[in-house]
Motif scaffolding. Structure first.
Motif, PDB file in Angstrom:
ATOM      1  N   ASN A 143       0.839  -1.188   0.000  1.00 43.73           N
ATOM      2  CA  ASN A 143       0.000   0.000   0.000  1.00 43.73           C
ATOM      3  C   ASN A 143       0.882   1.248   0.000  1.00 43.73           C
ATOM      4  OD1 ASN A 143       0.835   0.509   2.698  1.00 43.73           O
ATOM      5  ND2 ASN A 143      -0.838  -0.749   3.506  1.00 43.73           N
ATOM      6  N   ALA A 144       0.268   2.408   0.027  1.00 42.51           N
ATOM      7  CA  ALA A 144       1.020   3.659  -0.086  1.00 42.51           C
ATOM      8  C   ALA A 144       2.020   3.825   1.054  1.00 42.51           C
ATOM      9  CB  ALA A 144       0.059   4.845  -0.136  1.00 42.51           C
ATOM     10  N   ALA A 145       1.589   3.504   2.274  1.00 40.73           N
ATOM     11  CA  ALA A 145       2.477   3.657   3.435  1.00 40.73           C
ATOM     12  C   ALA A 145       3.652   2.691   3.344  1.00 40.73           C
ATOM     13  CB  ALA A 145       1.696   3.432   4.728  1.00 40.73           C
ATOM     14  N   GLU A 146       3.380   1.460   2.929  1.00 36.95           N
ATOM     15  CA  GLU A 146       4.447   0.459   2.800  1.00 36.95           C
ATOM     16  C   GLU A 146       5.415   0.854   1.698  1.00 36.95           C
ATOM     17  OE1 GLU A 146       1.883  -3.466   4.250  1.00 36.95           O
ATOM     18  OE2 GLU A 146       1.752  -2.736   2.175  1.00 36.95           O
ATOM     19  N   THR A 147       4.896   1.434   0.634  1.00 34.18           N
ATOM     20  CA  THR A 147       5.756   1.878  -0.458  1.00 34.18           C
ATOM     21  C   THR A 147       6.685   2.982   0.002  1.00 34.18           C
ATOM     22  OG1 THR A 147       4.100   1.275  -2.137  1.00 34.18           O
ATOM     23  CG2 THR A 147       5.772   2.893  -2.771  1.00 34.18           C
ATOM     24  N   ARG A 148       6.152   3.937   0.761  1.00 35.49           N
ATOM     25  CA  ARG A 148       7.002   5.014   1.273  1.00 35.49           C
ATOM     26  C   ARG A 148       8.066   4.475   2.216  1.00 35.49           C
ATOM     27  NH1 ARG A 148       1.973   7.698   1.531  1.00 35.49           N
ATOM     28  NH2 ARG A 148       1.769   7.175   3.754  1.00 35.49           N
ATOM     29  N   ALA A 149       7.690   3.524   3.049  1.00 35.99           N
ATOM     30  CA  ALA A 149       8.631   2.969   4.028  1.00 35.99           C
ATOM     31  C   ALA A 149       9.746   2.178   3.365  1.00 35.99           C
ATOM     32  CB  ALA A 149       7.880   2.085   5.018  1.00 35.99           C
ATOM     33  N   LEU A 150       9.500   1.679   2.154  1.00 33.43           N
ATOM     34  CA  LEU A 150      10.477   0.840   1.474  1.00 33.43           C
ATOM     35  C   LEU A 150      11.254   1.590   0.395  1.00 33.43           C
ATOM     36  CD1 LEU A 150       8.401  -2.448   1.135  1.00 33.43           C
ATOM     37  CD2 LEU A 150      10.503  -2.148   2.473  1.00 33.43           C
ATOM     38  N   LYS A 151      11.212   2.905   0.422  1.00 37.16           N
ATOM     39  CA  LYS A 151      11.933   3.688  -0.568  1.00 37.16           C
ATOM     40  C   LYS A 151      13.421   3.314  -0.562  1.00 37.16           C
ATOM     41  CE  LYS A 151      12.894   8.415  -2.080  1.00 37.16           C
ATOM     42  NZ  LYS A 151      12.682   9.871  -1.803  1.00 37.16           N
ATOM     43  N   GLY A 152      13.964   2.994  -1.743  1.00 33.86           N
ATOM     44  CA  GLY A 152      15.379   2.631  -1.851  1.00 33.86           C
ATOM     45  C   GLY A 152      15.706   1.239  -1.358  1.00 33.86           C
ATOM     46  N   CYS A 153      14.695   0.377  -1.211  1.00 35.95           N
ATOM     47  CA  CYS A 153      14.908  -0.963  -0.650  1.00 35.95           C
ATOM     48  C   CYS A 153      15.624  -1.889  -1.623  1.00 35.95           C
ATOM     49  CB  CYS A 153      13.569  -1.575  -0.258  1.00 35.95           C
ATOM     50  SG  CYS A 153      12.453  -1.837  -1.655  1.00 35.95           S
ATOM     51  N   ASP A 154      16.030  -3.034  -1.125  1.00 39.51           N
ATOM     52  CA  ASP A 154      16.727  -4.057  -1.908  1.00 39.51           C
ATOM     53  C   ASP A 154      16.015  -5.388  -1.665  1.00 39.51           C
ATOM     54  OD1 ASP A 154      18.427  -5.970  -2.981  1.00 39.51           O
ATOM     55  OD2 ASP A 154      20.254  -5.073  -2.184  1.00 39.51           O
ATOM     56  N   SER A 155      15.208  -5.824  -2.633  1.00 43.18           N
ATOM     57  CA  SER A 155      14.429  -7.045  -2.436  1.00 43.18           C
ATOM     58  C   SER A 155      15.314  -8.277  -2.280  1.00 43.18           C
ATOM     59  CB  SER A 155      13.455  -7.252  -3.602  1.00 43.18           C
ATOM     60  OG  SER A 155      14.149  -7.443  -4.830  1.00 43.18           O
TER      61      SER A 155
END
Length: 350
Positions: free
Chosen positions: A64-76
């Motif tokens: 969701n939008a909040a999860e997307t913001r929290a994962l900015k610059g993440c590495d799957s």
């Protein structure tokens, strides 16, 4: 340079020759039409790709939008394999979804659709969905043989589910480079943990000398990359394997230094090794005839590596004199010089 940036630089040339690399967002192996992919031996994989169609991630599985913001610059990849963070399949899925939509570079490494393929194939953090896993497999960059092997592998899992990984089915130099990096990244975590333990075990007063020596060593390893032949599709694998070899030897010798079990070598051994190194170094430089625009070792690469090694060697000797005074400086020099001699004499340029 960060590890993932480095691997991208190392494989950039290979990507251009991989099916679909020019337009990864629109490419699907099932639609590919050229002299290579139209070979009948690839018919099964292409038919499977046409059957499942382009992958569409269920809305409920997306961040969701909040999860997307929290994962900015993440590495799957990091969340999936747990190299530097705890394994988290949900965050791996959310991060991979973000990469798949917004990070084209992640499509050429172990990220984005590749991680989504593995998650859905294995049912990790989400319901197993082999159609969706196959759909992602049909859109990631691969050689024709890899498409056939990977997709038919997924088809077999419908009757006999097992663990699935991108690296199970690689056939190309491109894929081998990625997977060598994958295996190396996992090993690097353990090696770094071991180095921290070792550094803490040496006398506290030696910490500045250790840091200087380690900095010089890392600079040498980077410079040594230039001495590795990078003209073939396996260039990434060769560079990573050589890096790991040198770094593993470094850890092994630190253990020997700490335990006082350094090889028994003399001043004569040090002088003989130095003379042989100088001779082999000159021979190597004379043998190099690489054109400026060819990705094999150049004289400048060898000179830069040798200068970096000399700085590292001297820093190591200073460190060893403090932490292992019972081991002679000649023994330290002889050992380090012999290791460098082996690198020179095994150079691809000779």
């Amino acid at each position: 340079m960060a590890a993932k940036s480095w691997i991208m630089a190392g494989i950039a040339l290979a990507i251009a020759g991989v099916a679909g690399a020019s337009s990864p967002e629109k490419f699907n192996w099932g639609r590919q039409q050229d002299e290579w992919s139209n070979n009948p031996q690839f018919a099964d994989s292409k038919a499977a790709c046409r059957r499942v169609g382009d992958p569409v991630m269920p809305v409920v599985d997306r961040p969701n939008a909040a999860e997307t913001r929290a994962l900015k610059g993440c590495d799957s990849e990091d969340f999936y394999y747990g190299d530097s963070v705890k394994v988290d399949d949900v965050r791996a899925r959310h991060c991979a979804a973000i990469e798949a939509e917004h990070d084209p570079a992640a499509q050429e490494t172990l990220g984005g659709r590749t991680i989504l393929m593995q998650l859905y194939a294995n049912g990790r953090g989400v319901a197993r969905n082999l159609d969706l896993a196959t759909g992602y497999a049909c859109t990631i960059d691969a050689s024709p043989a890899e498409y056939e092997q990977r997709i038919t592998h997924l088809e077999r899992m419908r009757d006999a589910p097992d663990a699935f990984d991108y690296c199970d089915d690689i056939t190309s130099g491109f894929g081998l480079g990625l997977c060598t990096y994958r295996w190396s990244r996992g090993g690097a975590v353990e090696r770094d943990r071991e180095l921290r333990t070792l550094a803490a075990a040496f006398p506290k007063g030696s910490a500045p000398l250790y840091r200087a020596m380690k900095t010089a060593f890392d600079a040498f390893v980077t410079a040594h990359d230039g001495e590795v032949d990078q003209s073939g599709t396996n260039r990434t694998m060769m560079v990573i394997m050589e890096q790991d070899k040198v770094r593993d030897q470094f850890v092994l010798d630190l253990h020997r230094l700490k335990e006082g079990k350094w090889p028994a070598l003399s001043g004569d051994d040090a002088r003989a090794a130095d003379a042989q190194l100088n001779a082999s170094y000159r021979k190597l430089l004379a043998a190099i005839v690489t054109p400026d625009d060819y990705p094999q070792p150049h004289r400048k690469d060898v000179r830069d590596a040798q200068r970096a090694w000399l700085i590292y060697r001297d820093a190591y000797v200073r460190f060893a004199a403090i932490v292992a005074p019972a081991i002679s400086g000649d023994a330290i020099l002889a050992r380090l010089t012999r290791l460098r001699l082996a690198q020179i004499e095994h150079s691809d340029a000779l």
